[in-house]
Design a protein around this motif. Structure first.
Motif, PDB file in Angstrom:
ATOM      1  N   LYS A   1       0.804  -1.228   0.000  1.00 47.49           N
ATOM      2  CA  LYS A   1       0.000   0.000   0.000  1.00 47.49           C
ATOM      3  C   LYS A   1       0.836   1.277   0.000  1.00 47.49           C
ATOM      4  CE  LYS A   1      -3.866  -2.239   0.281  1.00 47.49           C
ATOM      5  NZ  LYS A   1      -4.944  -2.201   1.120  1.00 47.49           N
ATOM      6  N   ILE A   2       2.099   1.178   0.432  1.00 46.20           N
ATOM      7  CA  ILE A   2       2.915   2.391   0.547  1.00 46.20           C
ATOM      8  C   ILE A   2       4.150   2.334  -0.342  1.00 46.20           C
ATOM      9  CG2 ILE A   2       4.268   3.809   2.146  1.00 46.20           C
ATOM     10  CD1 ILE A   2       2.358   3.012   4.355  1.00 46.20           C
ATOM     11  N   VAL A   3       4.970   1.293  -0.193  1.00 38.99           N
ATOM     12  CA  VAL A   3       6.260   1.244  -0.890  1.00 38.99           C
ATOM     13  C   VAL A   3       6.088   1.026  -2.392  1.00 38.99           C
ATOM     14  CG1 VAL A   3       8.453   0.023  -1.073  1.00 38.99           C
ATOM     15  CG2 VAL A   3       7.481   0.503   1.174  1.00 38.99           C
ATOM     16  N   LEU A   4       5.350   0.003  -2.777  1.00 37.65           N
ATOM     17  CA  LEU A   4       5.231  -0.304  -4.201  1.00 37.65           C
ATOM     18  C   LEU A   4       4.544   0.807  -5.006  1.00 37.65           C
ATOM     19  CD1 LEU A   4       4.453  -4.132  -4.251  1.00 37.65           C
ATOM     20  CD2 LEU A   4       6.632  -2.962  -4.542  1.00 37.65           C
ATOM     21  N   PRO A   5       3.461   1.429  -4.520  1.00 41.13           N
ATOM     22  CA  PRO A   5       2.887   2.538  -5.306  1.00 41.13           C
ATOM     23  C   PRO A   5       3.840   3.700  -5.518  1.00 41.13           C
ATOM     24  CG  PRO A   5       1.289   1.734  -3.707  1.00 41.13           C
ATOM     25  CD  PRO A   5       2.584   1.064  -3.389  1.00 41.13           C
ATOM     26  N   MET A   6       4.792   3.899  -4.600  1.00 40.49           N
ATOM     27  CA  MET A   6       5.764   4.971  -4.742  1.00 40.49           C
ATOM     28  C   MET A   6       6.981   4.553  -5.579  1.00 40.49           C
ATOM     29  SD  MET A   6       5.764   6.303  -0.775  1.00 40.49           S
ATOM     30  CE  MET A   6       7.000   7.553  -1.107  1.00 40.49           C
ATOM     31  N   SER A   7       7.032   3.296  -5.973  1.00 44.31           N
ATOM     32  CA  SER A   7       8.235   2.761  -6.614  1.00 44.31           C
ATOM     33  C   SER A   7       8.001   2.374  -8.060  1.00 44.31           C
ATOM     34  CB  SER A   7       8.733   1.530  -5.836  1.00 44.31           C
ATOM     35  OG  SER A   7       8.911   1.828  -4.471  1.00 44.31           O
TER      36      SER A   7
END
Length: 292
Positions: free
Chosen positions: A203-209
């Protein structure tokens, strides 16, 4: 005074002669790069539509007098290019999924979770980058035909291609470097709010990556598409082999014009992928710090 990033000073650039010389050099350089990059592709397309007689009698002609566009359809059916391309899509799709999953989760664990022995694991992963690919092939083959603890034989299956694709230290390095640049305050705040480790990743790391995931995806697809030695060793069944191996098998028996047409169809998909995704790829390379 000459700038640190150019051989011609700003003052000299104002002179008409210098400005014209600089533009001429830039134009010639661009044309040379286009010739080097596009020239072989054009020559391959030209050979694909050339009759066999013209390939031997007029090999340096810029374009055939009677182009045979049916060579692509003939190669697709008679040489079973469609079947081999489907095998290649299966090989590339599975390798991409495994490599993206391993790189993202390993980079997340080493960068965000930071386990106690994380530095040792990270050092061991980086050490594998110094081992030549061909040196690992014998041990990799022995592992594939007898998987440790499970005692499974993965030979002649696509799992023999998919699983080793995940052991790519360079993409793990890219993912970790990108995750290191994300604000840790965001992770700490998410922990305070009760976010689980899985939710922190999804929910946090992958959407920003997305930029680095695009780069990893490109590297995975390109490497898997052009790989020849390992599919040749791991897949002995001709019905399961990808197009890179099949073309080598067809080279001695297929007509030359149809073989070149098959080569054009083999290189077209990765070129289209790069053309469509180049914006995301260039942005991802900028974020990861990889230079051309």
């Amino acid at each position: 005074m000459t700038s640190a990033t150019t051989f011609v000073s700003v003052h000299d650039r104002q002179r008409p002669g210098v400005r014209a010389a600089v533009r001429s050099i830039q134009t010639l350089t661009l044309l040379l790069l286009l010739l080097i990059g596009v020239g072989p592709l054009y020559w391959m397309v030209k050979g694909a539509v050339s009759p066999p007689t013209e390939l031997t009698t007029r090999p340096l002609a810029l374009w055939p007098d009677r182009p045979l566009l049916d060579n692509f359809a003939t190669a697709y059916t008679d040489l079973s290019v469609g079947h081999y391309l489907m095998n290649t899509f299966l090989v590339v799709g599975g390798s991409w999924a495994v490599q993206l999953f391993i790189s993202a989760t390993a980079g997340f664990a080493l960068s965000v979770l930071r386990p106690r022995f994380g530095r040792v694991v990270y050092g061991a992963i980086l050490a594998t980058m110094f081992v030549p690919y061909t040196v690992n092939m014998v041990s990799l083959f022995m592992t594939v035909i007898d998987v440790p603890f499970l005692h499974l034989n993965l030979g002649d299956t696509y799992w023999a291609i998919w699983l080793p694709a995940g052991t790519n230290a360079f993409t793990v390095l890219l993912a970790k470097q990108f995750f290191d640049g994300l604000p840790r305050e965001l992770f700490d705040a998410a922990r305070v709010d009760g976010v689980s480790t899985r939710q922190l990743l999804t929910k946090i790391v992958l959407p920003m990556s997305r930029p680095v995931l695009a780069v990893i995806s490109l590297l995975a697809v390109m490497h898997s598409w052009k790989d020849f030695i390992w599919p040749l060793v791991a897949l002995t069944d001709p019905e399961k082999q990808p197009i890179s191996v099949a073309l080598a098998q067809l080279a001695g028996q297929a007509p030359q014009d149809q073989l070149i047409a098959a080569m054009v169809m083999a290189v077209a998909p990765p070129i289209l992928v790069f053309a469509v995704c180049q914006k995301y790829i260039v942005a991802g390379l900028g974020f990861t710090g990889v230079k051309g």
